[in-house]
Design an enzyme around this catalytic site. Structure first.
Site, PDB file in Angstrom:
ATOM      1  CG  ASP A 132      -2.094   0.905   1.083  1.00  0.00           C
ATOM      2  OD1 ASP A 132      -1.937   2.016   0.540  1.00  0.00           O
ATOM      3  OD2 ASP A 132      -3.194   0.513   1.500  1.00  0.00           O
ATOM      4  CB  SER A 170      -6.479   2.024  -0.010  1.00  0.00           C
ATOM      5  OG  SER A 170      -5.191   2.582   0.126  1.00  0.00           O
ATOM      6  CG  HIS A 222      -7.424   0.209   6.648  1.00  0.00           C
ATOM      7  ND1 HIS A 222      -6.876   0.876   5.588  1.00  0.00           N
ATOM      8  CD2 HIS A 222      -7.642   1.142   7.598  1.00  0.00           C
ATOM      9  CE1 HIS A 222      -6.747   2.154   5.880  1.00  0.00           C
ATOM     10  NE2 HIS A 222      -7.209   2.346   7.104  1.00  0.00           N
ATOM     11  CB  THR A 239      -5.843  -2.991   1.016  1.00  0.00           C
ATOM     12  OG1 THR A 239      -5.480  -1.676   0.580  1.00  0.00           O
ATOM     13  CG2 THR A 239      -5.238  -4.014   0.062  1.00  0.00           C
ATOM     14  CG  HIS A 291      -1.024   8.980   4.078  1.00  0.00           C
ATOM     15  ND1 HIS A 291      -1.667   9.858   3.243  1.00  0.00           N
ATOM     16  CD2 HIS A 291      -1.520   7.758   3.803  1.00  0.00           C
ATOM     17  CE1 HIS A 291      -2.548   9.192   2.494  1.00  0.00           C
ATOM     18  NE2 HIS A 291      -2.466   7.910   2.809  1.00  0.00           N
ATOM     19  CG  ASP A 311      -2.722   0.649  -2.649  1.00  0.00           C
ATOM     20  OD1 ASP A 311      -1.572   1.121  -2.601  1.00  0.00           O
ATOM     21  OD2 ASP A 311      -3.518   0.697  -1.694  1.00  0.00           O
ATOM     22  CG  HIS A 312      -2.339   4.406  -3.695  1.00  0.00           C
ATOM     23  ND1 HIS A 312      -1.507   4.887  -2.699  1.00  0.00           N
ATOM     24  CD2 HIS A 312      -3.373   3.795  -3.058  1.00  0.00           C
ATOM     25  CE1 HIS A 312      -2.026   4.594  -1.524  1.00  0.00           C
ATOM     26  NE2 HIS A 312      -3.152   3.916  -1.702  1.00  0.00           N
TER      27      HIS A 312
END
Length: 494
Positions: A46, A87, A138, A140, A276, A315-316
């Protein structure tokens, strides 16, 4: 509301890509119909873009196991309604092959429930495992077993876990078992529902290590959940006390192995959380932990090379990590990151709180300097040529951030200037990690996700399907093909 030009463009492009993938997969499916992949691993880092992987390799001085695979692809990530994905939409794309809106779990934009590859695997008689370093409800992990219009409906997702019939859930805990969050109608305690569904719930490390196939369905999570129901950051983990992502993965392989095969999704969720917060060292160490989990799958693959498929992707990208910084120009020095011993989260929750308690009424930056030096290696005296020395302009930044975060200045974190500088995180901690990262030759453009493409690698049965460039919805379709399942939209039963 009429769709925007961008939304129409993304939809058209993805439809064309889907047609091409399906045409290719229809032909490829013939070759997998007689002998599909028996053991399928999907690893999702992630927030793990190409910069995160490259930074980790530069720091460790070695190639990641996941990048040693023979097949490499480039994967784009836009959602149906936004260029920069979240996500939930990303995981839904990879679990179902369905392009969807941000925030949606296992659903198309019109709220149609879409069957996941994990559910398809279960219907084929394969065992299924879902592992994550963040809470198991969560975005994902949830996108592989739940179908909700919002990723925030944790209580409903927790109940979906109980009714999934999957064999192994492991890693983090669950966030809303009692249904106490606003806007949720309680359905009874989800943990009770999980136990009533036959899951053995384990949190003790020694008990976890003793698990065997006779224990049946298992929900295992670490006893210390550092933040929001997640495992501790890898660099904060207590050796011998905390269960690592690699250990959760290895135990899953052990428990799931059977004559009909298995599907396992493993997420390295805290790579994203560290990015983040713009904490490069924490992101790097969680990428290492994620790669160690991949290595467990590779060990299994070497015993079953003709029957196993391992796919690793992100995922990004998160944080807009850049491998270079204006202040260091063409120079990089990743060794400076070795001076950081704890994550931003540990420093906030444990170190700063203790400092405030011990210095009530007399908070001074000079008193905190030794602590910053101890945990991050930044030097406030000595050789000015030392890369760890805090220069005058850097000292001014730290002092300003200290006033805002420790001395109780009435700063509003939602102020536009503050958001740009600190992203809603503690100003002092962000300033410390930014200075350290900059000295290493790293920088950040965001506290959020970006639309930078991610890398996908694969090895084993069906790996050749994953070369080239494609949208992440194709990952699900390619896995379906390798599993011997026709790649098209499936509507899940209620």
């Amino acid at each position: 509301m009429r769709p925007s030009c961008f939304q129409r463009s993304v939809s058209v492009v993805c439809m064309l890509m889907t047609l091409l993938v399906c045409a290719h997969s229809a032909a490829a499916a013939e070759s997998f119909a007689k002998k599909p992949a028996k053991y399928v691993f999907l690893f999702i880092g992630d927030g793990m873009g190409l910069p995160q992987k490259q930074a980790t390799e530069a720091f460790t001085g070695r190639q990641l196991v996941l990048d040693s695979f023979p097949v490499h692809g480039i994967t784009t990530t836009p959602a149906a309604n936004r260029f920069i994905v979240d996500s939930a939409a990303a995981a839904t794309a990879m679990s179902t092959g369905q392009l969807t809106d941000v925030g949606m779990i296992g659903m198309a934009p019109d709220k149609t429930k879409v069957k996941t590859i994990a559910e398809m695997a279960r219907e084929k008689g394969m065992k299924v495992g879902i592992v994550s370093s963040v809470s198991i409800d969560h975005a994902t992990p949830a996108a592989f077993y739940a179908h909700e219009e919002s990723r925030n409906l944790y209580h409903y997702i927790d109940h979906a876990l109980a009714s999934s019939g999957f064999d192994y859930f492991a890693g983090g805990g669950i966030k809303d078992p009692a249904g106490k969050r606003k806007g949720v109608e309680p359905r009874g305690n989800a943990m009770d529902a999980i136990k009533n569904a036959g899951y053995k719930v384990v949190t003790d490390r020694d008990e976890f290590l003793k698990l065997n196939r006779k224990d049946g369905k298992v929900f295992a999570y670490n006893s210390w959940l550092q933040d929001s129901g997640a495992l501790p950051y890898a660099m904060d983990s207590r050796p011998g006390k905390d269960i690592t992502l690699a250990e959760f993965t290895a135990k899953g392989i052990d428990l799931l192995d059977n004559s009909k095969g298995f599907f396992m999704m493993v997420e390295g969720g805290k790579i994203d959380w560290a990015c983040h917060a713009n904490d490069a060292k924490a992101a790097i160490m969680d990428t290492v932990a994620f790669d160690e989990a991949v290595a467990e799958a590779v060990r299994f693959y070497k015993k079953h090379p003709d029957e196993t498929l391992i796919v690793v992707t992100g995922d990004h990208e998160c944080g807009g990590m850049t491998l270079g910084f204006a202040g260091t120009a063409y120079e990089s020095d990743f060794d400076v990151l070795k001076k950081q011993y704890v994550s931003f989260q540990y420093f906030a929750d444990d170190v700063l709180k203790l400092f405030k308690k011990e210095h009530q009424g007399s908070l001074a930056f000079n008193d905190l300097k030794p602590t910053i030096t101890h945990y991050f290696g930044l030097q406030f005296a000595g050789d000015h040529a030392d890369p760890m020395y805090v220069q005058p302009h850097e000292l001014a930044q730290l002092q300003d951030a200290f006033v805002k975060s420790v001395a109780g200045d009435s700063m509003k974190l939602n102020d536009p200037v503050s958001v740009n500088l600190y992203g809603g995180y503690d100003p002092l901690i962000v300033t410390i990690t930014h200075l350290l990262n900059n000295k290493a030759g790293l920088a950040w453009t965001s506290f959020s996700h970006t639309a930078v493409p991610v890398g996908t690698t694969a090895v084993g049965r069906g790996a050749d399907l994953f070369g080239g460039s494609y949208h992440q919805t194709a990952i699900a379709k390619k896995i379906m093909t390798a599993m011997g399942v026709k790649p098209h939209v499936y509507v899940a039963a209620n």
